[in-house]
Design a protein around this motif. Structure first.
Motif, PDB file in Angstrom:
ATOM      1  N   GLU A   1      31.332 -41.307  21.927  1.00  0.00           N
ATOM      2  CA  GLU A   1      30.580 -40.007  22.212  1.00  0.00           C
ATOM      3  C   GLU A   1      29.442 -40.332  23.389  1.00  0.00           C
ATOM      4  O   GLU A   1      29.371 -39.626  24.139  1.00  0.00           O
ATOM      5  CB  GLU A   1      30.024 -39.561  21.168  1.00  0.00           C
ATOM      6  N   ARG A   2      28.650 -41.394  23.162  1.00  0.00           N
ATOM      7  CA  ARG A   2      27.818 -41.773  24.259  1.00  0.00           C
ATOM      8  C   ARG A   2      28.293 -42.023  25.634  1.00  0.00           C
ATOM      9  O   ARG A   2      27.787 -41.720  26.797  1.00  0.00           O
ATOM     10  CB  ARG A   2      26.757 -42.858  23.726  1.00  0.00           C
ATOM     11  N   GLY A   3      29.537 -42.428  25.593  1.00  0.00           N
ATOM     12  CA  GLY A   3      30.349 -42.968  26.968  1.00  0.00           C
ATOM     13  C   GLY A   3      30.610 -41.571  27.586  1.00  0.00           C
ATOM     14  O   GLY A   3      30.248 -41.387  28.741  1.00  0.00           O
ATOM     15  N   GLU A   4      31.116 -40.779  26.678  1.00  0.00           N
ATOM     16  CA  GLU A   4      31.585 -39.248  27.314  1.00  0.00           C
ATOM     17  C   GLU A   4      30.169 -38.550  27.673  1.00  0.00           C
ATOM     18  O   GLU A   4      30.259 -38.071  28.748  1.00  0.00           O
ATOM     19  CB  GLU A   4      32.124 -38.390  26.268  1.00  0.00           C
ATOM     20  N   LYS A   5      29.233 -38.560  26.917  1.00  0.00           N
ATOM     21  CA  LYS A   5      28.066 -37.934  27.490  1.00  0.00           C
ATOM     22  C   LYS A   5      27.396 -38.509  28.800  1.00  0.00           C
ATOM     23  O   LYS A   5      26.836 -37.724  29.588  1.00  0.00           O
ATOM     24  CB  LYS A   5      26.814 -37.872  26.330  1.00  0.00           C
ATOM     25  N   ALA A   6      27.306 -39.967  28.830  1.00  0.00           N
ATOM     26  CA  ALA A   6      26.859 -40.834  29.865  1.00  0.00           C
ATOM     27  C   ALA A   6      27.729 -40.390  31.182  1.00  0.00           C
ATOM     28  O   ALA A   6      27.310 -40.148  32.522  1.00  0.00           O
ATOM     29  CB  ALA A   6      26.985 -42.194  29.803  1.00  0.00           C
ATOM     30  N   THR A   7      29.209 -40.128  30.829  1.00  0.00           N
ATOM     31  CA  THR A   7      29.983 -39.659  32.143  1.00  0.00           C
ATOM     32  C   THR A   7      29.610 -38.349  32.830  1.00  0.00           C
ATOM     33  O   THR A   7      29.499 -38.196  34.106  1.00  0.00           O
ATOM     34  CB  THR A   7      31.259 -39.854  31.740  1.00  0.00           C
ATOM     35  N   ARG A   8      29.272 -37.523  31.907  1.00  0.00           N
ATOM     36  CA  ARG A   8      29.107 -36.017  32.208  1.00  0.00           C
ATOM     37  C   ARG A   8      27.733 -36.175  32.905  1.00  0.00           C
ATOM     38  O   ARG A   8      27.542 -35.281  33.888  1.00  0.00           O
ATOM     39  CB  ARG A   8      28.929 -35.133  31.030  1.00  0.00           C
ATOM     40  N   ALA A   9      26.713 -36.893  32.370  1.00  0.00           N
ATOM     41  CA  ALA A   9      25.490 -36.930  32.919  1.00  0.00           C
ATOM     42  C   ALA A   9      25.456 -37.540  34.467  1.00  0.00           C
ATOM     43  O   ALA A   9      24.921 -36.915  35.282  1.00  0.00           O
ATOM     44  CB  ALA A   9      24.468 -37.782  32.106  1.00  0.00           C
ATOM     45  N   ALA A  10      26.314 -38.474  34.733  1.00  0.00           N
ATOM     46  CA  ALA A  10      26.473 -39.056  35.946  1.00  0.00           C
ATOM     47  C   ALA A  10      27.080 -37.933  36.700  1.00  0.00           C
ATOM     48  O   ALA A  10      26.759 -37.950  37.990  1.00  0.00           O
ATOM     49  CB  ALA A  10      27.444 -40.277  35.895  1.00  0.00           C
ATOM     50  N   THR A  11      27.922 -37.320  36.300  1.00  0.00           N
ATOM     51  CA  THR A  11      28.403 -36.156  37.352  1.00  0.00           C
ATOM     52  C   THR A  11      27.661 -35.069  37.647  1.00  0.00           C
ATOM     53  O   THR A  11      27.532 -34.674  38.887  1.00  0.00           O
ATOM     54  CB  THR A  11      29.885 -35.695  36.310  1.00  0.00           C
ATOM     55  N   LEU A  12      26.652 -34.755  36.775  1.00  0.00           N
ATOM     56  CA  LEU A  12      25.468 -33.900  36.992  1.00  0.00           C
ATOM     57  C   LEU A  12      24.577 -34.271  37.974  1.00  0.00           C
ATOM     58  O   LEU A  12      24.015 -33.674  38.604  1.00  0.00           O
ATOM     59  CB  LEU A  12      25.293 -33.280  35.615  1.00  0.00           C
ATOM     60  N   LEU A  13      24.363 -35.797  37.630  1.00  0.00           N
ATOM     61  CA  LEU A  13      23.518 -36.503  38.667  1.00  0.00           C
ATOM     62  C   LEU A  13      23.907 -36.118  40.244  1.00  0.00           C
ATOM     63  O   LEU A  13      23.205 -35.566  41.230  1.00  0.00           O
ATOM     64  CB  LEU A  13      23.437 -37.913  38.410  1.00  0.00           C
ATOM     65  N   GLN A  14      25.270 -36.294  40.309  1.00  0.00           N
ATOM     66  CA  GLN A  14      25.813 -36.264  41.755  1.00  0.00           C
ATOM     67  C   GLN A  14      25.598 -34.534  42.299  1.00  0.00           C
ATOM     68  O   GLN A  14      25.231 -34.393  43.281  1.00  0.00           O
ATOM     69  CB  GLN A  14      27.386 -36.523  41.739  1.00  0.00           C
ATOM     70  N   ILE A  15      26.108 -33.787  41.238  1.00  0.00           N
ATOM     71  CA  ILE A  15      25.708 -32.259  41.568  1.00  0.00           C
ATOM     72  C   ILE A  15      24.161 -31.809  41.925  1.00  0.00           C
ATOM     73  O   ILE A  15      23.991 -31.168  42.883  1.00  0.00           O
ATOM     74  CB  ILE A  15      26.195 -31.400  40.569  1.00  0.00           C
ATOM     75  N   GLY A  16      23.569 -32.462  40.982  1.00  0.00           N
ATOM     76  CA  GLY A  16      21.871 -32.304  41.206  1.00  0.00           C
ATOM     77  C   GLY A  16      21.469 -32.753  42.598  1.00  0.00           C
ATOM     78  O   GLY A  16      20.729 -32.158  43.423  1.00  0.00           O
ATOM     79  N   VAL A  17      21.904 -33.760  43.012  1.00  0.00           N
ATOM     80  CA  VAL A  17      21.529 -34.479  44.361  1.00  0.00           C
ATOM     81  C   VAL A  17      21.887 -33.629  45.610  1.00  0.00           C
ATOM     82  O   VAL A  17      21.090 -33.353  46.182  1.00  0.00           O
ATOM     83  CB  VAL A  17      22.181 -36.014  44.588  1.00  0.00           C
ATOM     84  N   GLN A  18      23.113 -33.233  45.473  1.00  0.00           N
ATOM     85  CA  GLN A  18      23.382 -32.240  46.420  1.00  0.00           C
ATOM     86  C   GLN A  18      22.743 -30.840  46.443  1.00  0.00           C
ATOM     87  O   GLN A  18      22.438 -30.396  47.621  1.00  0.00           O
ATOM     88  CB  GLN A  18      25.024 -31.742  46.254  1.00  0.00           C
ATOM     89  N   GLN A  19      22.230 -30.500  45.412  1.00  0.00           N
ATOM     90  CA  GLN A  19      21.561 -29.212  45.500  1.00  0.00           C
ATOM     91  C   GLN A  19      20.283 -29.556  45.895  1.00  0.00           C
ATOM     92  O   GLN A  19      19.580 -28.882  46.513  1.00  0.00           O
ATOM     93  CB  GLN A  19      21.340 -28.816  43.809  1.00  0.00           C
ATOM     94  N   VAL A  20      19.470 -30.638  45.728  1.00  0.00           N
ATOM     95  CA  VAL A  20      18.344 -31.283  46.277  1.00  0.00           C
ATOM     96  C   VAL A  20      18.309 -31.308  47.763  1.00  0.00           C
ATOM     97  O   VAL A  20      17.433 -30.887  48.664  1.00  0.00           O
ATOM     98  CB  VAL A  20      17.812 -32.743  45.644  1.00  0.00           C
ATOM     99  N   ILE A  21      19.808 -31.800  48.238  1.00  0.00           N
ATOM    100  CA  ILE A  21      19.684 -31.887  49.589  1.00  0.00           C
ATOM    101  C   ILE A  21      19.930 -30.510  50.451  1.00  0.00           C
ATOM    102  O   ILE A  21      19.444 -30.189  51.489  1.00  0.00           O
ATOM    103  CB  ILE A  21      20.908 -32.714  50.100  1.00  0.00           C
ATOM    104  N   ALA A  22      20.335 -29.621  49.514  1.00  0.00           N
ATOM    105  CA  ALA A  22      20.311 -28.254  50.162  1.00  0.00           C
ATOM    106  C   ALA A  22      19.242 -27.343  50.024  1.00  0.00           C
ATOM    107  O   ALA A  22      19.322 -26.295  50.078  1.00  0.00           O
ATOM    108  CB  ALA A  22      21.695 -27.588  49.332  1.00  0.00           C
ATOM    109  N   HIS A  23      18.274 -28.180  49.370  1.00  0.00           N
ATOM    110  CA  HIS A  23      16.704 -27.404  49.345  1.00  0.00           C
ATOM    111  C   HIS A  23      16.911 -26.163  48.108  1.00  0.00           C
ATOM    112  O   HIS A  23      15.965 -25.544  48.296  1.00  0.00           O
ATOM    113  CB  HIS A  23      16.144 -26.844  50.532  1.00  0.00           C
TER     114      HIS A  23
END
Length: 410
Positions: free
Chosen positions: A136-158
């Motif tokens: 369960e923690r592995g699945e949550k960590a995977t989803r969090a890592a995916t969201l991390l990538q999305i969030g970084v792209q949103q930061v770059i887009a201001h």
């Protein structure tokens, strides 16, 4: 006599199998726990998208490995359980044979085997629960890592409001992810909320110089809002310590907007009226990011405060040229637009500054960013370049800040 000896050997063999089974199950548990150890997530040294995505992909790879290890461990437990069922049947036969050895021996052996089987069953239950938790923690960590990538792209887009939501969702899944905490803490600072930023940045400050420098910036924001002079000085001193230690660890450290933290340190010194230290800090920032208007604009302001009008004008003109190129290529880079407006006001081109402000107001940035912009304009107004036109722009910035605060509260 020979029959009794054979039976005794059989009993001993069966007991040995049971104890071996218990040992195997006991050995399996530490291996499962080892998979539960948290893996620190690296924070990108720069805001470069390819570097951030590379680090995020590494994190995804690690979480995949955890999930695969859990699957293999569960398969091992299943095989052990099958063996346990067979062993249970054998033990039943053994107990039946043991009756010939005497009632007392039967009771003794029965109790020992019963305790062994119960211990094995408890280990099996614990191992299964542990492995389910790991999965369960592995699945949550995977989803969090995916969201991390999305969030970084949103930061770059201001798009900080969207990035805030993304990182908050990622943190709910993986509260100990240091990269997520760092980015979310920086965003809270950018949005003018240092009280929410500081705990997140403290959590990762010892691990990453960027987080420690960002903590210094959040403390600087909190200090600026203190009405008590001693409290403000104490926070400024703490902020300076974090800035200096972080920049000693990594002189190239930048914030999520790509700005050198030397510039944020320079801003602290300027607020303390330590102008010589501020000039040194902004010169270091200009060395780290030679194609940015940010340190140049602030150097121009400091020269102006010290009465060096020629140095100030030269720096403002250079800053204006760089900032104009940046906003032409990226109209949503509000930091470059702040520098452009400030330089235009300082050089007396008020009409151009008003036009740029209209463009800024069409897509207003965060409260924290606007407050930083306002601070620079107010410093300019106190200098030899202060004017009624500058005062008018200052009032418009204050009104925009109030509008943004109301929008955030709605």
């Amino acid at each position: 006599m020979r029959i009794n000896m054979d039976r005794s050997r059989s009993l001993a063999l069966m007991l040995l199998c049971a104890f071996i089974l218990l040992g195997l199950l006991s050995a399996a548990t530490p291996r499962a726990q080892a998979q539960d150890a948290p893996t620190p997530t690296a924070i990108p040294t720069l805001i470069a998208p390819e570097e951030v995505l590379k680090r995020a992909e590494e994190a995804l790879g690690r979480t995949d490995e955890v999930a695969q290890s859990a699957d293999r461990a569960l398969e091992t437990v299943s095989r052990m359980l099958s063996f346990l069922e067979v062993a249970g049947a054998i033990v039943g036969i053994v107990l039946a044979l043991a009756t010939t050895a005497g009632v007392s021996a039967f009771i003794y052996i029965s109790r020992r085997i019963d305790r062994t089987l119960k211990a094995a069953e408890q280990l099996r239950t614990s191992a299964e629960q542990l492995l389910r938790d790991i999965q369960e923690r592995g699945e949550k960590a995977t989803r969090a890592a995916t969201l991390l990538q999305i969030g970084v792209q949103q930061v770059i887009a201001h798009n900080l409001s969207a990035a805030q939501q993304t990182f908050e969702e990622a943190r709910a899944l993986d509260p100990h992810n240091r990269a997520v905490n760092y980015y979310l803490g920086e965003i809270y600072s950018q949005l003018g909320d240092p009280d929410r930023a500081i705990p997140l940045l403290r959590a990762s400050a010892e691990e990453f110089p960027q987080a420690e420098a960002a903590l210094g910036y959040a403390l600087r924001l909190r200090a600026a809002r203190q009405s008590d002079e001693s409290a403000r000085k104490r926070l400024y001193n703490e902020a300076e310590r974090h800035f200096l230690r972080a920049l000693e660890r990594d002189p190239q450290a930048r914030d999520i907007n790509g700005a050198s933290f030397y510039a944020a340190l320079g801003g602290l010194y300027r607020r303390q009226e330590r102008y010589k230290d501020a000039i040194d800090a902004y010169e270091r920032a200009a060395h780290v990011m030679p194609h940015s208007s940010y340190p140049l604009n602030n150097l121009a302001m400091l020269h102006l405060m010290q009465g060096d009008l020629n140095q100030a004008e030269g720096a403002f003109r250079k800053s204006l040229r760089i900032a104009a190129r940046v906003v032409d290529g990226d109209p949503f880079d509000h930091w470059a637009r702040f520098d452009l407006i400030t330089a235009q006001v300082a050089l007396g081109d008020y009409k151009a500054a008003e036009d740029q402000f209209e463009l800024l107001a069409e897509s207003p940035p965060s409260v924290g960013a606007l407050e930083s912009f306002l601070s620079g304009l107010e410093a300019l107004q106190k200098s030899a370049r202060g004017s009624a036109q500058t005062a008018r722009i200052i009032e418009r910035v204050k009104a925009l800040i109030a509008q943004q605060r109301a929008a955030q509260s709605a």
